[in-house]
Design a protein around this motif. Sequence first.
Motif, PDB file in Angstrom:
ATOM      1  N   HIS A  91      56.849 -20.063  52.030  1.00 16.18           N
ATOM      2  CA  HIS A  91      56.318 -18.838  52.623  1.00 16.18           C
ATOM      3  C   HIS A  91      55.380 -19.221  53.761  1.00 16.18           C
ATOM      4  O   HIS A  91      54.687 -20.222  53.680  1.00 16.18           O
ATOM      5  CB  HIS A  91      55.559 -18.038  51.559  1.00 16.18           C
ATOM      6  CG  HIS A  91      55.052 -16.720  52.032  1.00 16.18           C
ATOM      7  ND1 HIS A  91      55.868 -15.655  52.317  1.00 16.18           N
ATOM      8  CD2 HIS A  91      53.790 -16.308  52.289  1.00 16.18           C
ATOM      9  CE1 HIS A  91      55.127 -14.634  52.719  1.00 16.18           C
ATOM     10  NE2 HIS A  91      53.865 -15.006  52.716  1.00 16.18           N
ATOM     11  N   GLY A  92      55.375 -18.413  54.816  1.00 18.93           N
ATOM     12  CA  GLY A  92      54.432 -18.626  55.904  1.00 18.93           C
ATOM     13  C   GLY A  92      54.902 -19.602  56.961  1.00 18.93           C
ATOM     14  O   GLY A  92      54.084 -20.289  57.568  1.00 18.93           O
ATOM     15  N   SER A  93      56.180 -19.641  57.221  1.00 18.71           N
ATOM     16  CA  SER A  93      56.701 -20.623  58.178  1.00 18.71           C
ATOM     17  C   SER A  93      56.101 -20.479  59.576  1.00 18.71           C
ATOM     18  O   SER A  93      56.031 -21.444  60.318  1.00 18.71           O
ATOM     19  CB  SER A  93      58.227 -20.556  58.254  1.00 18.71           C
ATOM     20  OG  SER A  93      58.637 -19.300  58.747  1.00 18.71           O
ATOM     21  N   LYS A  94      55.631 -19.276  59.910  1.00 15.13           N
ATOM     22  CA  LYS A  94      55.028 -19.083  61.236  1.00 15.13           C
ATOM     23  C   LYS A  94      53.522 -18.845  61.159  1.00 15.13           C
ATOM     24  O   LYS A  94      52.892 -18.512  62.146  1.00 15.13           O
ATOM     25  CB  LYS A  94      55.698 -17.920  61.952  1.00 15.13           C
ATOM     26  CG  LYS A  94      57.149 -18.220  62.255  1.00 15.13           C
ATOM     27  CD  LYS A  94      57.793 -17.156  63.089  1.00 15.13           C
ATOM     28  CE  LYS A  94      59.247 -17.550  63.315  1.00 15.13           C
ATOM     29  NZ  LYS A  94      59.831 -16.952  64.463  1.00 15.13           N
ATOM     30  N   ALA A  95      52.945 -19.066  59.986  1.00 18.06           N
ATOM     31  CA  ALA A  95      51.509 -18.839  59.785  1.00 18.06           C
ATOM     32  C   ALA A  95      50.786 -20.175  59.648  1.00 18.06           C
ATOM     33  O   ALA A  95      51.397 -21.198  59.369  1.00 18.06           O
ATOM     34  CB  ALA A  95      51.291 -17.999  58.525  1.00 18.06           C
ATOM     35  N   ARG A  96      49.485 -20.133  59.829  1.00 16.37           N
ATOM     36  CA  ARG A  96      48.687 -21.350  59.640  1.00 16.37           C
ATOM     37  C   ARG A  96      48.622 -21.727  58.165  1.00 16.37           C
ATOM     38  O   ARG A  96      48.640 -22.892  57.814  1.00 16.37           O
ATOM     39  CB  ARG A  96      47.283 -21.144  60.179  1.00 16.37           C
ATOM     40  CG  ARG A  96      46.427 -22.367  59.935  1.00 16.37           C
ATOM     41  CD  ARG A  96      45.220 -22.392  60.783  1.00 16.37           C
ATOM     42  NE  ARG A  96      45.593 -22.548  62.162  1.00 16.37           N
ATOM     43  CZ  ARG A  96      45.003 -23.369  63.004  1.00 16.37           C
ATOM     44  NH1 ARG A  96      44.000 -24.103  62.602  1.00 16.37           N
ATOM     45  NH2 ARG A  96      45.389 -23.458  64.234  1.00 16.37           N
ATOM     46  N   ILE A  97      48.498 -20.715  57.278  1.00 19.17           N
ATOM     47  CA  ILE A  97      48.492 -20.969  55.839  1.00 19.17           C
ATOM     48  C   ILE A  97      49.931 -20.857  55.349  1.00 19.17           C
ATOM     49  O   ILE A  97      50.578 -19.833  55.532  1.00 19.17           O
ATOM     50  CB  ILE A  97      47.596 -19.977  55.077  1.00 19.17           C
ATOM     51  CG1 ILE A  97      46.161 -20.049  55.588  1.00 19.17           C
ATOM     52  CG2 ILE A  97      47.676 -20.237  53.575  1.00 19.17           C
ATOM     53  CD1 ILE A  97      45.460 -21.363  55.343  1.00 19.17           C
ATOM     54  N   LYS A  98      50.400 -21.906  54.716  1.00 18.03           N
ATOM     55  CA  LYS A  98      51.776 -21.954  54.237  1.00 18.03           C
ATOM     56  C   LYS A  98      51.776 -22.202  52.735  1.00 18.03           C
ATOM     57  O   LYS A  98      50.867 -22.843  52.217  1.00 18.03           O
ATOM     58  CB  LYS A  98      52.530 -23.093  54.922  1.00 18.03           C
ATOM     59  CG  LYS A  98      52.539 -22.906  56.434  1.00 18.03           C
ATOM     60  CD  LYS A  98      53.103 -24.096  57.150  1.00 18.03           C
ATOM     61  CE  LYS A  98      52.980 -23.952  58.642  1.00 18.03           C
ATOM     62  NZ  LYS A  98      53.567 -22.775  59.231  1.00 18.03           N
ATOM     63  N   ILE A  99      52.783 -21.692  52.076  1.00 18.07           N
ATOM     64  CA  ILE A  99      52.999 -22.041  50.678  1.00 18.07           C
ATOM     65  C   ILE A  99      54.111 -23.081  50.683  1.00 18.07           C
ATOM     66  O   ILE A  99      55.224 -22.821  51.136  1.00 18.07           O
ATOM     67  CB  ILE A  99      53.407 -20.816  49.828  1.00 18.07           C
ATOM     68  CG1 ILE A  99      52.343 -19.722  49.920  1.00 18.07           C
ATOM     69  CG2 ILE A  99      53.649 -21.244  48.383  1.00 18.07           C
ATOM     70  CD1 ILE A  99      50.955 -20.130  49.470  1.00 18.07           C
ATOM     71  N   VAL A 100      53.761 -24.265  50.192  1.00 17.72           N
ATOM     72  CA  VAL A 100      54.708 -25.369  50.159  1.00 17.72           C
ATOM     73  C   VAL A 100      55.205 -25.534  48.730  1.00 17.72           C
ATOM     74  O   VAL A 100      54.408 -25.644  47.792  1.00 17.72           O
ATOM     75  CB  VAL A 100      54.048 -26.677  50.659  1.00 17.72           C
ATOM     76  CG1 VAL A 100      55.005 -27.848  50.539  1.00 17.72           C
ATOM     77  CG2 VAL A 100      53.584 -26.506  52.099  1.00 17.72           C
ATOM     78  N   ALA A 101      56.523 -25.536  48.576  1.00 23.36           N
ATOM     79  CA  ALA A 101      57.146 -25.725  47.272  1.00 23.36           C
ATOM     80  C   ALA A 101      57.567 -27.183  47.131  1.00 23.36           C
ATOM     81  O   ALA A 101      58.075 -27.783  48.083  1.00 23.36           O
ATOM     82  CB  ALA A 101      58.362 -24.814  47.136  1.00 23.36           C
ATOM     83  N   VAL A 102      57.340 -27.718  45.941  1.00 24.64           N
ATOM     84  CA  VAL A 102      57.773 -29.077  45.636  1.00 24.64           C
ATOM     85  C   VAL A 102      58.588 -29.003  44.346  1.00 24.64           C
ATOM     86  O   VAL A 102      58.081 -28.562  43.313  1.00 24.64           O
ATOM     87  CB  VAL A 102      56.577 -30.049  45.453  1.00 24.64           C
ATOM     88  CG1 VAL A 102      57.079 -31.467  45.217  1.00 24.64           C
ATOM     89  CG2 VAL A 102      55.647 -29.995  46.663  1.00 24.64           C
ATOM     90  N   ASP A 103      59.839 -29.400  44.423  1.00 28.13           N
ATOM     91  CA  ASP A 103      60.712 -29.385  43.260  1.00 28.13           C
ATOM     92  C   ASP A 103      60.439 -30.595  42.383  1.00 28.13           C
ATOM     93  O   ASP A 103      60.209 -31.699  42.889  1.00 28.13           O
ATOM     94  CB  ASP A 103      62.186 -29.401  43.684  1.00 28.13           C
ATOM     95  CG  ASP A 103      62.597 -28.142  44.432  1.00 28.13           C
ATOM     96  OD1 ASP A 103      61.845 -27.151  44.408  1.00 28.13           O
ATOM     97  OD2 ASP A 103      63.682 -28.160  45.046  1.00 28.13           O
TER      98      ASP A 103
END
Length: 125
Positions: A91-103
Motif C-alpha cells: 500500500h502507498g506506492s506513490k506515498a512517502r509512507i508505505k506498507i511493505v509486505a514480507v512473505d
Amino acid sequence: MGEPRHTGDAAPSGGAPRLKVRQTEKGIAIAVRLTPKSARDAVEGVEEFGGDPVLKARVRAVPENGRANTALETLIADWLEVPRSSVSIAHGSKARIKIVAVDGNAIVLSALIATRLAEFRNAGG
C-alpha cells in the motif's frame, strides 16, 4: 485477504518508538517512511511520523516509474536477508509512507526485525 493482525512491537528499547509488525495471511506488514534521492541506501531505525511509529529508510533511486519502490523492496530484502521476491509494496506506492509486505513465517520475521532494530541500539543509532 483479511485485516492484518498485530503480532508484536519491535523496538530497540529506551525512548524509541516501537515499530508495529502486523501479521498477514502470507507473512507480515510494516510501515516504512521512504526518503528517495538519498546519498545511500539504508534502513536507519524507527521514528514517529504523523503519530505512528515507522521504519525509516533511504534509497538513492528517484521516485519515477517505481524506481524508488523497487529500491526499497531490495533494501528491505537485503536488510532482513530474505529473497527479494518475498518483499512487496502492499500500500502507498506513490506515498512517502508505505506498507511493505514480507512473505514468510510471521513469528520468525517479527523476531528478525526486532534483532535488526536492536543492532541500531547496540551501534548507538
